[in-house]
Write a protein that holds these residues in place. Structure first.
Motif, PDB file in Angstrom:
ATOM      1  N   ASN A 262       0.827  -1.213   0.000  1.00 42.37           N
ATOM      2  CA  ASN A 262       0.000   0.000   0.000  1.00 42.37           C
ATOM      3  C   ASN A 262       0.856   1.255   0.000  1.00 42.37           C
ATOM      4  O   ASN A 262       0.482   2.288  -0.576  1.00 42.37           O
ATOM      5  CB  ASN A 262      -0.905   0.025   1.245  1.00 42.37           C
ATOM      6  CG  ASN A 262      -2.061  -0.950   1.117  1.00 42.37           C
ATOM      7  OD1 ASN A 262      -2.684  -1.040   0.070  1.00 42.37           O
ATOM      8  ND2 ASN A 262      -2.345  -1.673   2.189  1.00 42.37           N
ATOM      9  N   SER A 287      -4.428   2.855  -2.970  1.00 42.99           N
ATOM     10  CA  SER A 287      -3.478   3.950  -2.746  1.00 42.99           C
ATOM     11  C   SER A 287      -2.720   4.330  -4.002  1.00 42.99           C
ATOM     12  O   SER A 287      -2.175   5.439  -4.094  1.00 42.99           O
ATOM     13  CB  SER A 287      -2.488   3.570  -1.643  1.00 42.99           C
ATOM     14  OG  SER A 287      -1.713   2.439  -2.017  1.00 42.99           O
ATOM     15  N   ASN A 290      -3.141   7.648  -5.705  1.00 48.91           N
ATOM     16  CA  ASN A 290      -2.500   8.880  -5.243  1.00 48.91           C
ATOM     17  C   ASN A 290      -1.330   9.308  -6.115  1.00 48.91           C
ATOM     18  O   ASN A 290      -0.781  10.404  -5.930  1.00 48.91           O
ATOM     19  CB  ASN A 290      -1.980   8.704  -3.812  1.00 48.91           C
ATOM     20  CG  ASN A 290      -3.077   8.391  -2.821  1.00 48.91           C
ATOM     21  OD1 ASN A 290      -4.210   8.835  -2.983  1.00 48.91           O
ATOM     22  ND2 ASN A 290      -2.752   7.619  -1.788  1.00 48.91           N
TER      23      ASN A 290
END
Length: 348
Positions: A262, A287, A290
């Motif tokens: 992650n 994640s 991002n």
């Protein structure tokens, strides 16, 4: 006769023929620059008589034959550039006598063979060592770990074998290490995690095995890491999530297993993430959405399962996405329609 000549710069012309052996009579010469011409023939052994020489630039010519051992007599020499010629034979051990040397560049001669001399470990002031793109065949001498001033270590595209020496972890000034496209085996030394100034680490296309050391997560200035096309096993270290300067992470074509960490979603400067052709399992971390700078995301040919995260639709810079040949399920997120920069996408 120009008996007191100190500098002779004839670079970037259309000069041909051989280097005259009479140059050795210029005993006051400190700089000889003949690079980027069409000079042929062998290096005159008499160059070793130029005891005041500090800079020798003979690169980008058509010079052939061997590097004369008596080049090692040039005790004042600081820079030796012989790259992009047609030189052959071994690297003379006598080059280890050049205690003032800061740059040794012998790359792209294509025909240099034999070992890397252990004597090069004596060159304590060496900043650049580049012997790449030749036919060198030996192990990497652990004595190179003595080169405390070294910034660049380029040994790629040779036939080097054996393990990466643990002592390379002593090179605290190192910025770039390129050992790719050799026959290196064994594990990646955890000592490389000591190279706190390192910006680039290329070990791809070797025969390296074992796990990726978690200590590499200490390399806070690392921008480019490529370990692809080896035989690495184990999981991707979650410590890689600390590599805040990383913009390029290639681990494809190994035998890596376990989930995608992650914490890779912390790498906000990452532009290229290629983890394909491994044995990775688990779901794709949300994640990864991002990674706003990401251009390439390749996760194909793994054992990933579960849904495609809708968060991948946040990757506005993404150009190439390939998630094929996994065990993904569920629907294709409509959020992928937000990715206006796409060149291609394969998700099945």
């Amino acid at each position: 006769m120009l008996a007191h000549l100190e500098t002779l710069h004839l670079q970037e012309n259309n000069l041909n023929g051989s280097i005259p052996k009479e140059i050795s009579k210029l005993t006051f010469l400190s700089e000889l620059a003949l690079y980027d011409n069409s000079l042929e023939g062998e290096l005159p052994p008499t160059l070793g008589n130029l005891g005041n020489l500090t800079h020798l630039f003979l690169d980008r010519n058509k010079l052939s034959g061997q590097i004369a051992p008596n080049i090692g007599n040039l005790k004042s020499l600081s820079i030796l550039h012989l790259f992009k010629n047609q030189l052959s034979g071994p690297i003379p051990i006598e080059l280890g006598n050049l205690k003032s040397l800061t740059e040794l560049q012998l790359h792209e001669n294509n025909q240099l063979f034999g070992p890397i001399p252990i004597e090069l470990g004596n060159l304590k002031f060496l900043v650049k060592l580049d012997v790449s793109e030749n036919q060198l065949s030996s192990s990497i001498p652990s004595s190179l770990g003595n080169l405390g001033s070294l910034n660049l270590l380029h040994l790629f595209k040779n036939q080097l074998y054996g393990p990466i020496p643990i002592k390379l972890g002593n090179l605290k000034s190192l910025i770039g290490m390129e050992l790719q496209e050799n026959l290196l085996n064994g594990s990646i030394p955890s000592s490389l995690g000591n190279l706190k100034s390192l910006n680039l680490l290329y070990l791809y296309k070797n025969r390296l095995s074992g796990p990726i050391p978690i200590e590499l997560g200490n390399l806070e200035f690392l921008a480019r890491l490529d370990f692809s096309e080896n035989q690495l096993i184990g999981s991707i270290p979650s410590s890689f999530g600390k590599l805040k300067s990383l913009d390029f992470l290639n681990l494809f074509k190994n035998q890596l297993s376990g989930p995608i960490p992650n914490k890779l979603g912390n790498l906000k400067y990452l532009t290229d993430l290629e983890l394909h052709e491994n044995r990775l399992i688990g779901s794709i971390p949300s994640s990864l959405g991002n990674l706003k700078s990401l251009n390439i995301l390749f996760l194909y040919r793994n054992n990933l399962f579960g849904p495609i995260p809708i968060e991948l639709g946040n990757l506005k810079s993404l150009i190439k996405l390939d998630l094929s040949e996994n065990r993904l399920s569920g629907s294709i997120p409509s959020s992928l329609g937000n990715l206006k920069s796409f060149e291609y996408s394969t998700v099945v």
